[in-house]
Design an enzyme around this catalytic site. Structure first.
Site, PDB file in Angstrom:
ATOM      1  CD  GLU A 157      -3.047  -1.207   0.325  1.00 11.49           C
ATOM      2  OE1 GLU A 157      -3.104  -0.321  -0.566  1.00 11.49           O
ATOM      3  OE2 GLU A 157      -3.869  -2.133   0.419  1.00 11.49           O
ATOM      4  CG  HIS A 183      -4.531  -0.690   5.988  1.00 11.41           C
ATOM      5  ND1 HIS A 183      -5.906  -0.718   6.110  1.00 11.41           N
ATOM      6  CD2 HIS A 183      -4.178  -1.879   5.455  1.00 11.41           C
ATOM      7  CE1 HIS A 183      -6.354  -1.890   5.668  1.00 11.41           C
ATOM      8  NE2 HIS A 183      -5.318  -2.615   5.270  1.00 11.41           N
ATOM      9  CG  HIS A 203      -6.682  -6.093   8.300  1.00  7.72           C
ATOM     10  ND1 HIS A 203      -6.138  -7.224   7.727  1.00  7.72           N
ATOM     11  CD2 HIS A 203      -6.479  -5.092   7.401  1.00  7.72           C
ATOM     12  CE1 HIS A 203      -5.630  -6.919   6.542  1.00  7.72           C
ATOM     13  NE2 HIS A 203      -5.811  -5.636   6.322  1.00  7.72           N
ATOM     14  CD  GLU A 258     -15.280  11.095  26.484  1.00  9.05           C
ATOM     15  OE1 GLU A 258     -16.181  10.272  26.229  1.00  9.05           O
ATOM     16  OE2 GLU A 258     -14.884  11.336  27.633  1.00  9.05           O
ATOM     17  CG  HIS A 262      -9.201  -4.095   3.401  1.00  5.97           C
ATOM     18  ND1 HIS A 262      -8.583  -3.877   2.191  1.00  5.97           N
ATOM     19  CD2 HIS A 262      -8.207  -4.387   4.266  1.00  5.97           C
ATOM     20  CE1 HIS A 262      -7.278  -4.042   2.329  1.00  5.97           C
ATOM     21  NE2 HIS A 262      -7.021  -4.340   3.575  1.00  5.97           N
TER      22      HIS A 262
HETATM   23  O1  2HA Z   1      -0.308  -5.105   3.961  1.00  4.48           O
HETATM   24  O2  2HA Z   1      -3.297  -5.139   4.747  1.00  4.48           O
HETATM   25  O3  2HA Z   1      -4.182  -3.983   2.523  1.00  4.48           O
HETATM   26  C1  2HA Z   1      -1.350  -5.990   3.830  1.00  4.48           C
HETATM   27  C2  2HA Z   1      -2.633  -5.273   3.761  1.00  4.48           C
HETATM   28  C3  2HA Z   1      -3.025  -4.714   2.456  1.00  4.48           C
HETATM   29 ZN    ZN Z   2      -5.282  -4.566   4.594  1.00  2.42          ZN
END
Ligand code: 2HA
Ligand code: ZN
Length: 273
Positions: free
Chosen positions: A116, A140, A142, A170, A211
């Site tokens: 990414e 990013h 999950h 909050e 995702h």
């Molecule tokens: O790096 O999460 O979206 C692995 C991921 C890609």
């Molecule tokens: Zn991811």
């Protein structure tokens, strides 16, 4: 003294470990990048290899020429970053055109930056355009409960923002701009990068359907705190929805207006209807 004793690298490693311990980085899930300050480049540069090979980016990112980024590696596991930073993270320097980069430290044994990386760079650039030089972190992860909600709620910024704001008093103060929401988009490519960068003009957090979260902030504490707050609100919402689809009471529009006044934040009108 080692380069990994420097404050910004310790902060990066701690955030990665915290994210792993939260359960947001199974296997190679997630990625993190940090744009170095000039003073941090100066304190780290004696460890840099400025002659490392130039690697071409798929498309140039104007506005980031000459910038240095600390990044997680592609295919690397957050779980391993603390034990072995040299192989799992690295520092990349963009050339003056923002079209090529060199790995000046880390990512040892032929590792490369996160899949990414283009998304991260385009979003760093979008934040600089929108907010100036202050934003440095793109993250990013999950997050379990946010992902679960993307199967249950309409993929709409208004619905997600109001639903999450209502879960903890909050929330509207921590993310007054609300959350952007994207439909399912193929990960790792140009489309997800471009669509996210478009939303980053208005939001610090974007939910990628089925995702996870993609967010930006000024430092590690604020960016991690943002993801943590949103995921906690999502966890409460999942508990509420698991028991009953109907709430008996909630935080009202009037309450949000009171909060905005008391804490001196501006809540967009579109989320107050
Ligand atoms: O790096 O999460 O979206 C692995 C991921 C890609
Ligand atoms: Zn991811």
């Amino acid at each position: 003294m080692n380069i990994t004793d420097l404050g910004f690298i310790k902060g990066f490693i701690r955030m990665a470990a915290d994210g792993y311990n939260k359960g947001w980085h199974e296997r190679n899930g997630g990625n993190l990048t940090y744009r170095l300050k000039k003073s941090e480049v100066e304190e780290a540069c004696s460890w840099f290899n400025q002659n490392a090979p130039l690697i071409k980016l798929d498309s140039a990112i104007p506005g980031l020429g000459g910038e240095y980024f600390l990044v997680t590696g592609s295919g690397k596991f957050f779980r391993n970053i603390e034990q072995n930073p040299n192989e799992n993270i690295g520092i990349c320097k963009l050339d003056e055109k923002g079209a090529n980069y060199r790995v000046v430290w880390g990512l040892e044994n032929d590792a490369v930056p996160t899949s990414e990386f283009p998304s991260h760079l385009m979003n760093h650039a979008a934040k600089i355009r929108a907010k100036g030089d202050s934003y440095r972190v793109v993250y990013h992860c999950h997050t379990t409960n946010i992902i679960a909600l993307t199967f249950l709620l309409p993929l709409d910024a208004n619905v997600f923002t109001r639903s999450l704001w209502e879960m903890i008093t909050e929330c509207s103060i921590v993310f007054p701009d609300g959350v952007g929401v994207m439909p399912w988009v193929l990960c790792g490519g140009f489309e997800i990068a471009e669509k996210s960068a478009e939303l980053m003009k208005d939001y610090d957090v974007i939910i990628w359907a089925h995702h996870g979260i993609f967010c930006a902030g000024e430092d590690f504490d604020l960016t991690f705190g943002l993801a943590d707050t949103i995921e906690k609100a999502a966890e409460i919402l999942i508990k509420v929805l698991s028991i009953s689809p109907d709430k008996l009471q909630t935080i009202t529009t009037e309450n949000f207006k009171e909060l905005a006044k008391a804490f001196n934040v501006t809540l967009p009108e579109k989320f107050l209807n």
